[in-house]
Write an enzyme that holds these catalytic residues in place. Structure first.
Site, PDB file in Angstrom:
ATOM      1  N   LYS A  55       0.816  -1.302   0.006  1.00 27.26           N
ATOM      2  CA  LYS A  55       0.109  -0.151   0.004  1.00 27.26           C
ATOM      3  C   LYS A  55       0.859   1.234   0.054  1.00 27.26           C
ATOM      4  O   LYS A  55       1.901   1.101   0.226  1.00 27.26           O
ATOM      5  CB  LYS A  55      -0.825   0.084   1.219  1.00 27.26           C
ATOM      6  N   TYR A 113      16.762  29.782  10.235  1.00 20.95           N
ATOM      7  CA  TYR A 113      15.852  30.407  10.738  1.00 20.95           C
ATOM      8  C   TYR A 113      15.950  30.599  12.255  1.00 20.95           C
ATOM      9  O   TYR A 113      16.105  29.651  12.793  1.00 20.95           O
ATOM     10  CB  TYR A 113      14.571  29.788  10.210  1.00 20.95           C
TER      11      TYR A 113
HETATM   12  C1  LIG Z   1       0.169  -2.126   6.658  1.00 16.64           C
HETATM   13  C2  LIG Z   1      -0.493  -3.527   6.859  1.00 16.64           C
HETATM   14  C3  LIG Z   1       0.456  -4.799   6.988  1.00 16.64           C
HETATM   15  C4  LIG Z   1       1.836  -4.515   7.125  1.00 16.64           C
HETATM   16  O1  LIG Z   1       2.287  -4.145   8.126  1.00 16.64           O
HETATM   17  P1  LIG Z   1       3.949  -3.992   8.480  1.00 16.64           P
HETATM   18  O2  LIG Z   1       3.837  -3.266  10.057  1.00 16.64           O
HETATM   19  O3  LIG Z   1       4.326  -3.041   7.576  1.00 16.64           O
HETATM   20  O4  LIG Z   1       4.573  -5.506   8.491  1.00 16.64           O
HETATM   21  C5  LIG Z   1      -0.553  -5.726   7.490  1.00 16.64           C
HETATM   22  N1  LIG Z   1      -1.541  -5.831   7.444  1.00 16.64           N
HETATM   23  C6  LIG Z   1      -2.436  -4.628   7.520  1.00 16.64           C
HETATM   24  C7  LIG Z   1      -3.808  -4.938   7.334  1.00 16.64           C
HETATM   25  C8  LIG Z   1      -1.920  -3.561   7.129  1.00 16.64           C
HETATM   26  O5  LIG Z   1      -2.578  -2.575   7.120  1.00 16.64           O
END
Ligand SMILES: *Cc1c(COP(=O)(O)O)cnc(C)c1O
Length: 387
Positions: free
Chosen positions: A46, A265
């Site tokens: 994702k 800054y």
């Molecule tokens: C993002 C996600 C994962 C992967 O998680 P990591 O901690 O990056 O390994 C797995 N399952 C779900 C439902 C997620 O949202």
């Protein structure tokens, strides 16, 4: 490094560049597969594969043998489909009225996560015919998912339509990064009841951290994300994964400044010695977060050290506040001839672990990677020498 890509010139002249080592990525995925034991190993890709590019990452993992992918949205799924032709692509945010076509055309599997989605999905099946789905069940995270009791009732409901065909039942761990946390076992027990109710349907509980919790947590399919990308999944333990992403920014100029002068800054940093400074072309607009400034930001009052760059074998601190497009590093301790305008400063990668950069910013590697911004010139390598 190999230069096996066509637009070498764009990369060689980029102000800001990101190298993604697909060899290390695949190696990390295989490592997750070994640790997953008898379970099949999927991949969470994702948010553009955690900022590293879903096209190249998806294809590399597909070629390595991954056949179960997890994306957040149907759009991400449609992109991935071009690179993973016969893989199963699960859409974690589920299905929404108006998006049915994307699911059917790209053969995406919606992860049904609420009663509303379930009702809608039943109506989609009635209109369009059979299609697989997955079920997300909440076991204590209180994010997405059917209530465990409702899911079990659904499993035992003999009147549900035959076209309703879940291929996976899943849940997500809240505290997997802390192996001693009592919630892991509570979620495991709750999920066991659900998976037992859905006998014959595959079950999945473990993200990267969950894989490290041991075989009880693996069920039929694991869903690693951050570990594949080289990030640390479990706290208080050496990170066994190989670094995948290296971000570098070009030094635009170097300059000398006298003791007593201030930098950036707010005059936040007052120099205590005559110094040399390197100005690099990356700032908070590029995900090089202002919170990792070495001076003049609230996080520094907590005792957490600020960000560091790496150049010519030296770790060098950020000096003063990070700005939108530029960051200043104190390179006084590096021999002058080793730091010149045009040289590249590593922001994170092989020498500055992404988790260290994230810690300096008060966040986690996930946010560091997904926040990379749009100005990086990306290069993909497959560093076979390390295989
Ligand atoms: C993002 C996600 C994962 C992967 O998680 P990591 O901690 O990056 O390994 C797995 N399952 C779900 C439902 C997620 O949202």
């Amino acid at each position: 490094m190999t230069d096996n890509f066509e637009d070498i010139d764009a990369f060689a002249s980029a102000g800001l560049r990101l190298t993604v080592d697909l060899g290390a990525l695949v190696e990390n995925w295989r490592d997750m597969a070994r640790r997953s034991g008898r379970a099949r190993t999927g991949a969470a890709v994702k948010a553009d594969a955690y900022g590293l590019g879903i096209e190249d990452v998806g294809e590399a993992l597909y070629l390595a043998g991954a056949r179960d992918f997890f994306v957040a949205t149907a759009e991400e799924g449609a992109t991935l489909r071009l690179y993973a032709p016969d893989a199963r692509i699960f859409v974690l945010s589920g299905i929404w009225p108006g998006t049915e076509r994307q699911f059917f055309e790209n053969d995406l599997v919606p992860v049904i996560a609420s009663e509303e989605q379930l009702t809608f999905w039943m109506s989609v099946l009635a209109d369009h015919g059979d299609h697989p789905c997955a079920l997300q069940v909440d076991t204590g995270f209180n994010r997405l998912g059917l209530q465990a009791e409702d899911a079990i009732a659904l499993a035992n409901d003999v009147s549900r339509p035959a076209s309703f065909a879940p291929v996976l039942v899943m849940s997500h761990l809240a505290c997997g990064d802390d192996p001693a946390h009592a919630m892991n076992r509570q979620q495991l027990e709750a999920f066991r009841k659900v998976s037992t109710a859905f006998e014959g349907i595959e079950a999945s509980l473990a993200n990267s951290a969950g894989i490290f919790l041991g075989s009880e947590y693996h069920f039929d399919l694991t869903r690693p994300g951050i570990a594949i990308y080289g990030g640390q999944a479990v706290g208080n333990m050496a990170n066994p994964m190989r670094p995948v992403a290296t971000a570098e920014a070009r030094i635009i100029q170097t300059r000398s400044a006298k003791a007593g002068e201030t930098v950036s800054y707010g005059g936040a940093l007052k120099l205590t010695r005559d110094s040399r400074l390197a100005i690099v072309s990356a700032g908070y607009a590029d995900g090089y977060m202002r919170s990792q400034s070495n001076n003049g930001v609230p996080l520094r009052q907590t005792g957490i050290a600020g960000g560091q760059g790496f150049i010519a074998g030296y770790k060098v601190p950020v000096a003063g506040r990070i700005t939108m497009d530029l960051t200043i590093f104190d390179v006084t301790d590096v021999p002058e001839k080793l730091v010149r305008a045009g040289d590249y400063m590593e922001l994170f990668g092989k020498n500055i672990p992404v988790d260290d950069a994230a810690r300096a910013a008060g966040t986690i590697s996930y946010e560091m990677l997904t926040g990379l911004g749009l100005r990086h010139e990306r290069r993909y390598i497959f560093d076979e020498a390390d295989e």
